[in-house]
Design a protein around this motif. Structure first.
Motif, PDB file in Angstrom:
ATOM      1  N   MET A 117       0.540  -1.169  -0.026  1.00 56.98           N
ATOM      2  CA  MET A 117      -0.221  -0.330   0.075  1.00 56.98           C
ATOM      3  C   MET A 117       0.921   1.077  -0.447  1.00 56.98           C
ATOM      4  O   MET A 117       0.264   2.208  -0.299  1.00 56.98           O
ATOM      5  CB  MET A 117      -0.869  -0.290   1.207  1.00 56.98           C
ATOM      6  CG  MET A 117      -1.686   1.662   1.297  1.00 56.98           C
ATOM      7  SD  MET A 117      -3.039   0.969   2.336  1.00 56.98           S
ATOM      8  CE  MET A 117      -3.624   2.336   2.871  1.00 56.98           C
ATOM      9  N   SER A 118       1.891   1.350   0.552  1.00 59.54           N
ATOM     10  CA  SER A 118       3.108   2.327   0.698  1.00 59.54           C
ATOM     11  C   SER A 118       3.539   2.845  -0.820  1.00 59.54           C
ATOM     12  O   SER A 118       3.482   3.897  -1.103  1.00 59.54           O
ATOM     13  CB  SER A 118       4.387   1.900   1.738  1.00 59.54           C
ATOM     14  OG  SER A 118       4.257   1.965   2.413  1.00 59.54           O
ATOM     15  N   CYS A 121       0.728   4.224  -3.023  1.00 56.39           N
ATOM     16  CA  CYS A 121       1.300   5.376  -2.733  1.00 56.39           C
ATOM     17  C   CYS A 121       2.164   6.432  -3.050  1.00 56.39           C
ATOM     18  O   CYS A 121       1.883   7.935  -3.029  1.00 56.39           O
ATOM     19  CB  CYS A 121       0.853   5.907  -0.945  1.00 56.39           C
ATOM     20  SG  CYS A 121      -0.914   5.558  -0.189  1.00 56.39           S
ATOM     21  N   MET A 149       4.048   5.255   4.339  1.00 55.19           N
ATOM     22  CA  MET A 149       3.351   5.922   4.446  1.00 55.19           C
ATOM     23  C   MET A 149       2.212   7.361   4.697  1.00 55.19           C
ATOM     24  O   MET A 149       1.386   7.071   4.854  1.00 55.19           O
ATOM     25  CB  MET A 149       2.135   4.348   4.919  1.00 55.19           C
ATOM     26  CG  MET A 149       0.675   4.428   4.681  1.00 55.19           C
ATOM     27  SD  MET A 149       0.054   2.513   5.470  1.00 55.19           S
ATOM     28  CE  MET A 149       0.388   1.305   4.259  1.00 55.19           C
ATOM     29  N   SER A 152       2.516  10.255   2.814  1.00 54.33           N
ATOM     30  CA  SER A 152       2.245   9.737   1.967  1.00 54.33           C
ATOM     31  C   SER A 152       0.357   9.461   1.818  1.00 54.33           C
ATOM     32  O   SER A 152       0.110  10.868   1.436  1.00 54.33           O
ATOM     33  CB  SER A 152       2.504   9.158   0.254  1.00 54.33           C
ATOM     34  OG  SER A 152       2.503   7.285   1.304  1.00 54.33           O
ATOM     35  N   LEU A 153       0.185   9.080   3.306  1.00 55.36           N
ATOM     36  CA  LEU A 153      -1.270   8.620   2.767  1.00 55.36           C
ATOM     37  C   LEU A 153      -1.169   9.982   3.325  1.00 55.36           C
ATOM     38  O   LEU A 153      -3.041  10.355   2.686  1.00 55.36           O
ATOM     39  CB  LEU A 153      -1.577   7.935   3.561  1.00 55.36           C
ATOM     40  CG  LEU A 153      -2.993   7.289   4.128  1.00 55.36           C
ATOM     41  CD1 LEU A 153      -3.665   6.661   2.315  1.00 55.36           C
ATOM     42  CD2 LEU A 153      -2.988   5.738   5.117  1.00 55.36           C
ATOM     43  N   ARG A 155      -1.134  13.134   2.855  1.00 58.32           N
ATOM     44  CA  ARG A 155      -0.894  14.060   1.712  1.00 58.32           C
ATOM     45  C   ARG A 155      -1.967  13.487   0.597  1.00 58.32           C
ATOM     46  O   ARG A 155      -2.884  14.666  -0.357  1.00 58.32           O
ATOM     47  CB  ARG A 155       0.105  14.313   1.162  1.00 58.32           C
ATOM     48  CG  ARG A 155       1.871  14.883   1.780  1.00 58.32           C
ATOM     49  CD  ARG A 155       2.775  14.503   2.200  1.00 58.32           C
ATOM     50  NE  ARG A 155       3.020  16.026   2.280  1.00 58.32           N
ATOM     51  CZ  ARG A 155       3.985  16.035   3.618  1.00 58.32           C
ATOM     52  NH1 ARG A 155       3.137  14.967   4.393  1.00 58.32           N
ATOM     53  NH2 ARG A 155       4.508  16.466   4.292  1.00 58.32           N
ATOM     54  N   ILE A 156      -2.711  12.623   0.708  1.00 62.62           N
ATOM     55  CA  ILE A 156      -3.808  12.051  -0.593  1.00 62.62           C
ATOM     56  C   ILE A 156      -4.661  11.936   0.033  1.00 62.62           C
ATOM     57  O   ILE A 156      -5.820  12.888  -1.067  1.00 62.62           O
ATOM     58  CB  ILE A 156      -2.925  10.317  -0.995  1.00 62.62           C
ATOM     59  CG1 ILE A 156      -1.652  10.152  -1.663  1.00 62.62           C
ATOM     60  CG2 ILE A 156      -5.158  10.405  -1.851  1.00 62.62           C
ATOM     61  CD1 ILE A 156      -1.939   9.112  -1.953  1.00 62.62           C
ATOM     62  N   ALA A 162      -6.841   9.630   6.941  1.00 60.47           N
ATOM     63  CA  ALA A 162      -5.196   8.662   6.916  1.00 60.47           C
ATOM     64  C   ALA A 162      -5.295   8.149   8.353  1.00 60.47           C
ATOM     65  O   ALA A 162      -5.170   7.281   9.015  1.00 60.47           O
ATOM     66  CB  ALA A 162      -4.015   9.279   7.080  1.00 60.47           C
ATOM     67  N   ALA A 177     -10.946   3.460  -2.933  1.00 60.72           N
ATOM     68  CA  ALA A 177      -9.102   3.809  -3.081  1.00 60.72           C
ATOM     69  C   ALA A 177      -9.983   5.047  -4.139  1.00 60.72           C
ATOM     70  O   ALA A 177      -8.683   5.517  -3.827  1.00 60.72           O
ATOM     71  CB  ALA A 177      -8.501   2.691  -3.208  1.00 60.72           C
ATOM     72  N   MET A 182      -6.169   7.562  -3.804  1.00 60.15           N
ATOM     73  CA  MET A 182      -5.186   6.178  -3.458  1.00 60.15           C
ATOM     74  C   MET A 182      -5.081   5.553  -4.850  1.00 60.15           C
ATOM     75  O   MET A 182      -3.293   5.301  -5.171  1.00 60.15           O
ATOM     76  CB  MET A 182      -5.419   5.270  -2.715  1.00 60.15           C
ATOM     77  CG  MET A 182      -5.870   5.718  -1.443  1.00 60.15           C
ATOM     78  SD  MET A 182      -6.260   4.964  -0.330  1.00 60.15           S
ATOM     79  CE  MET A 182      -4.948   3.651  -0.058  1.00 60.15           C
TER      80      MET A 182
END
Length: 264
Positions: A117-118, A121, A149, A152-153, A155-156, A162, A177, A182
């Motif tokens: 997942m990282s 992202c 993660m 980045s998460l 920021r998404i 998050a 997602a 994502m």
């Protein structure tokens, strides 16, 4: 002997640098040989030792990446040192992905959990399908995130979302997602890899210098004021206008033909 002869999980497909970050051999958990090879290749790309115009991250097997090999964690004599060393290897790769000037595309089929997942992202564009599922997976084994993660998460999806996703160890469907940003978009499950490769090839045929400028502007936007960003955009577009890609793009538009950005 070529650069890629000793790299089993990295290869060039035309102008696309393809990196396999998970394989069936280890149950589609993160493959650190692939990660290390990817880091080596990305450094060579940045140094100009090899040439590629986009990067494609793939998983070979049922999943994009099912996270870390938890059995290996359990069998380590010194778990802290072992897991810390793996995280360092992964983080070298993430740093090189972040430093790479060409677009990075991820083909996210099946599960992307933990470090998988990282890496979703970390991509510029992530293609998934209806059956794609993402999950942080760290709390389920009492761990904290790695692979960037926690940076980045938020920021998404925003810091509040998050927190929720990480603390509840949420299973995130492909549809959710995509809604959260994502995943860039969804295609049919059997089309994910082909579509991601198509996108990577399309980007590889595009104006690379323009993509470099776009990525630099986006990277600095989070720390810049609006006025600073406007100044950066002025400088960037002026450089683009004088670049070979900028000249070709404008000339092609005026001449009513398709721009040819090969090699630009």
């Amino acid at each position: 002997m070529t650069f890629f002869d000793d790299l089993s999980q990295v290869r060039l497909e035309g102008d696309v640098l393809r990196i396999a970050i998970a394989t069936d051999a280890n149950g589609t958990s993160l493959d650190f040989d692939g990660v290390a090879q990817g880091t080596h290749a990305l450094r060579a790309l940045s140094a100009g030792t090899i040439a590629a115009r986009s990067v494609l991250l793939v998983g070979e097997g049922a999943n994009f990446c099912a996270g870390g090999n938890v059995r290996a964690f359990a069998n380590a004599e010194d778990r802290g040192a072992f897991v810390g060393g793996l995280a360092g290897t992964l983080h070298d790769f993430v740093r090189e992905l972040d430093a790479t000037e060409v677009p990075v595309v991820a083909a996210v089929h099946g599960w992307a959990t933990g470090a998988g997942m990282s890496l979703v992202c970390a991509a510029d564009i992530a293609i998934g399908g209806p059956a794609t599922k993402l999950r942080p997976a760290y709390p389920s084994i009492g761990y904290t995130p790695d692979g960037g993660m926690s940076w980045s998460l938020p920021r998404i999806v925003g810091i509040a979302k998050a927190r929720e996703l990480l603390l509840t160890d949420a299973v995130i469907s492909g549809e959710e997602a995509a809604r959260l940003g994502m995943l860039s978009r969804l295609v049919g499950d059997d089309e994910v890899k082909d579509e991601a490769l198509r996108v990577a090839r399309t980007l590889a045929a595009g104006p690379t210098s323009s993509y470099v400028g776009i990525k630099k502007l986006l990277a600095r936007s989070g720390q810049a004021t609006l006025s600073e960003q406007l100044d950066a955009e002025t400088a960037s577009i002026a450089v683009a206008a004088e670049s070979p890609a900028g000249r070709e793009g404008v000339n092609a538009f005026v001449e009513k033909r398709r721009a040819d950005f090969a090699g630009l």
